[in-house]
Enzyme design. Structure first.
Site, PDB file in Angstrom:
ATOM      1  N   HIS A   8       0.837  -1.205   0.000  1.00 41.39           N
ATOM      2  CA  HIS A   8       0.000   0.000   0.000  1.00 41.39           C
ATOM      3  C   HIS A   8       0.875   1.260   0.000  1.00 41.39           C
ATOM      4  O   HIS A   8       1.580   1.512   0.954  1.00 41.39           O
ATOM      5  CB  HIS A   8      -0.882  -0.061   1.257  1.00 41.39           C
ATOM      6  CG  HIS A   8      -1.788   1.103   1.431  1.00 41.39           C
ATOM      7  ND1 HIS A   8      -1.689   1.962   2.502  1.00 41.39           N
ATOM      8  CD2 HIS A   8      -2.819   1.550   0.673  1.00 41.39           C
ATOM      9  CE1 HIS A   8      -2.627   2.879   2.402  1.00 41.39           C
ATOM     10  NE2 HIS A   8      -3.323   2.660   1.308  1.00 41.39           N
ATOM     11  N   ARG A   9       0.838   1.990  -1.107  1.00 42.39           N
ATOM     12  CA  ARG A   9       1.730   3.149  -1.326  1.00 42.39           C
ATOM     13  C   ARG A   9       3.194   2.690  -1.278  1.00 42.39           C
ATOM     14  O   ARG A   9       4.071   3.432  -0.827  1.00 42.39           O
ATOM     15  CB  ARG A   9       1.499   4.263  -0.297  1.00 42.39           C
ATOM     16  CG  ARG A   9       0.044   4.635  -0.078  1.00 42.39           C
ATOM     17  CD  ARG A   9      -0.120   5.752   0.948  1.00 42.39           C
ATOM     18  NE  ARG A   9      -1.490   5.831   1.440  1.00 42.39           N
ATOM     19  CZ  ARG A   9      -1.909   6.544   2.455  1.00 42.39           C
ATOM     20  NH1 ARG A   9      -1.045   7.300   3.112  1.00 42.39           N
ATOM     21  NH2 ARG A   9      -3.172   6.553   2.837  1.00 42.39           N
ATOM     22  N   GLU A  35       0.126  -0.835  -4.809  1.00 45.12           N
ATOM     23  CA  GLU A  35      -0.957   0.155  -4.908  1.00 45.12           C
ATOM     24  C   GLU A  35      -0.335   1.528  -4.794  1.00 45.12           C
ATOM     25  O   GLU A  35       0.540   1.753  -3.953  1.00 45.12           O
ATOM     26  CB  GLU A  35      -1.951  -0.057  -3.761  1.00 45.12           C
ATOM     27  CG  GLU A  35      -3.193   0.823  -3.831  1.00 45.12           C
ATOM     28  CD  GLU A  35      -3.120   2.151  -3.066  1.00 45.12           C
ATOM     29  OE1 GLU A  35      -4.084   2.931  -3.159  1.00 45.12           O
ATOM     30  OE2 GLU A  35      -2.110   2.433  -2.405  1.00 45.12           O
ATOM     31  N   ASP A  37      -1.256   6.020  -5.533  1.00 49.88           N
ATOM     32  CA  ASP A  37      -2.293   7.036  -5.761  1.00 49.88           C
ATOM     33  C   ASP A  37      -1.854   7.982  -6.874  1.00 49.88           C
ATOM     34  O   ASP A  37      -0.704   8.411  -6.906  1.00 49.88           O
ATOM     35  CB  ASP A  37      -2.506   7.833  -4.473  1.00 49.88           C
ATOM     36  CG  ASP A  37      -2.742   6.926  -3.283  1.00 49.88           C
ATOM     37  OD1 ASP A  37      -3.747   6.212  -3.276  1.00 49.88           O
ATOM     38  OD2 ASP A  37      -1.873   6.904  -2.368  1.00 49.88           O
ATOM     39  N   HIS A  50      -0.456  10.866  -2.381  1.00 45.18           N
ATOM     40  CA  HIS A  50      -1.724  10.562  -1.711  1.00 45.18           C
ATOM     41  C   HIS A  50      -2.601  11.778  -1.429  1.00 45.18           C
ATOM     42  O   HIS A  50      -3.773  11.813  -1.802  1.00 45.18           O
ATOM     43  CB  HIS A  50      -1.476   9.797  -0.408  1.00 45.18           C
ATOM     44  CG  HIS A  50      -2.750   9.446   0.283  1.00 45.18           C
ATOM     45  ND1 HIS A  50      -3.344  10.264   1.224  1.00 45.18           N
ATOM     46  CD2 HIS A  50      -3.587   8.384   0.131  1.00 45.18           C
ATOM     47  CE1 HIS A  50      -4.477   9.717   1.624  1.00 45.18           C
ATOM     48  NE2 HIS A  50      -4.643   8.572   0.982  1.00 45.18           N
ATOM     49  N   GLU A 110      -4.706   3.971  -8.074  1.00 42.38           N
ATOM     50  CA  GLU A 110      -5.901   4.593  -7.498  1.00 42.38           C
ATOM     51  C   GLU A 110      -5.994   6.032  -7.981  1.00 42.38           C
ATOM     52  O   GLU A 110      -5.122   6.854  -7.674  1.00 42.38           O
ATOM     53  CB  GLU A 110      -5.845   4.547  -5.961  1.00 42.38           C
ATOM     54  CG  GLU A 110      -7.135   5.122  -5.399  1.00 42.38           C
ATOM     55  CD  GLU A 110      -7.077   5.495  -3.921  1.00 42.38           C
ATOM     56  OE1 GLU A 110      -6.237   4.972  -3.166  1.00 42.38           O
ATOM     57  OE2 GLU A 110      -7.900   6.353  -3.543  1.00 42.38           O
ATOM     58  N   LYS A 112      -7.094   9.507  -7.651  1.00 38.85           N
ATOM     59  CA  LYS A 112      -7.543  10.344  -6.516  1.00 38.85           C
ATOM     60  C   LYS A 112      -8.399  11.486  -7.044  1.00 38.85           C
ATOM     61  O   LYS A 112      -7.965  12.638  -7.126  1.00 38.85           O
ATOM     62  CB  LYS A 112      -6.317  10.902  -5.773  1.00 38.85           C
ATOM     63  CG  LYS A 112      -5.699   9.898  -4.837  1.00 38.85           C
ATOM     64  CD  LYS A 112      -6.452   9.862  -3.505  1.00 38.85           C
ATOM     65  CE  LYS A 112      -5.898   8.814  -2.564  1.00 38.85           C
ATOM     66  NZ  LYS A 112      -6.912   8.099  -1.812  1.00 38.85           N
ATOM     67  N   ASP A 230       0.794  -1.912   4.437  1.00 39.41           N
ATOM     68  CA  ASP A 230       2.008  -1.096   4.506  1.00 39.41           C
ATOM     69  C   ASP A 230       3.216  -1.986   4.831  1.00 39.41           C
ATOM     70  O   ASP A 230       4.356  -1.533   4.787  1.00 39.41           O
ATOM     71  CB  ASP A 230       1.880  -0.034   5.618  1.00 39.41           C
ATOM     72  CG  ASP A 230       0.677   0.883   5.422  1.00 39.41           C
ATOM     73  OD1 ASP A 230       0.244   1.043   4.268  1.00 39.41           O
ATOM     74  OD2 ASP A 230       0.182   1.433   6.434  1.00 39.41           O
TER      75      ASP A 230
END
Ligand code: G3P
Ligand code: MG
Length: 248
Positions: A8-9, A35, A37, A50, A110, A112, A230
């Site tokens: 995640h990120r 993943e 953003d 993000h 993703e 945003k 994470d």
């Protein structure tokens, strides 16, 4: 079925989120996917970031959309995390796609667009995915259903997922009507009944953000399609133990 592990990120617990060091750590840890953003700069360059403003994770202030890519490159996106990562730069989507080439990673981009609706972001992202031949192993997700619909207008075959952090009546049918293949749902809203019902409708369920071992185990048990974490190395270790029946 093996639950897919997305960093995640990037491996954002141990390196500054959405930067190359976090992506490298994720890759080294053996994550199945990453993943990240996506937002647009003032000059229409998709970047990986993000928040809508740069305040929390750089040494600057103001909105992403008010900076050109060149101006953003002057910001330090690592020092806020630790001295070790000082001088880390914000990454463009194009740089990321170059870096992921031949790495066999699943990408979750993703968009945003739930606070700021960046004009043409879907087309810009799509064109880059085509340019770098990465469409086949990319999932586009968004909290903003319009972004998914826009993406399908461009190409109906793009894999998309509806992101939600809220309880929603008729979520599965809603997702189907959007033409999405999956639901990416906040972990506290993920449950066995949702997964089973979604499966019957050929919709997958993935969940974020899963950082505790107990949460990871629950995801593996319920047959969740994917998790966003994470801590990808912990998720991989835990998945191995789960597969070998060592921990339940
Ligand atoms: O895509 C899953 C997750 O990243 C959604 O929430 O706020 O961490 O981007 P957020
Ligand atoms: Mg995200």
């Amino acid at each position: 079925m093996k639950t897919i592990i997305y960093a995640h990120r990037g491996a954002s617990k141990h390196a500054p989120e959405n930067t190359l060091p976090a992506f490298e750590l994720a890759y080294e840890s053996g994550a199945d996917g990453i993943e990240t953003d996506v937002q647009l700069t003032k000059d229409g360059i998709p970047i990986l970031f993000h928040d809508e403003t740069v305040r929390r994770t750089t040494n600057g202030t103001g909105f992403i959309q008010d900076y050109t890519f060149e101006q953003l490159q002057k910001l330090d996106a690592g020092a806020w995390f630790s001295k070790h990562y000082a001088n880390t730069r914000i990454m463009s989507l194009e740089q990321f796609l170059l870096w992921t080439t031949n790495k066999n990673l699943i990408l979750n981009l993703e968009l945003k667009t739930n606070i700021i609706s960046y004009k043409h972001i879907e087309q810009i992202v799509y064109d880059l995915l085509v340019k770098y031949d990465q469409l086949g192993h990319t999932v586009i997700s968004s909290f903003n259903p319009d972004s998914l619909l826009n993406m399908h207008q461009i190409d109906a075959t793009v894999t998309t997922a509806f992101l939600t952090s809220k309880k929603k009546v008729d979520l599965i049918n809603y997702t189907k009507r959007l033409g999405a293949k999956g639901i990416h749902i906040k972990n506290r809203l993920m449950n066995q009944s949702l997964i089973n019902k979604a499966k019957q409708e050929d919709i997958y369920v993935a969940t974020y953000t899963v950082n505790r071992v107990s949460q990871m185990m629950r995801c593996y048990h319920t047959g969740c399609h994917a998790i966003f974490t994470d801590l990808p190395y912990i998720a991989i270790e835990t998945r191995e133990l789960f597969e070998q029946d060592i921990i339940q």
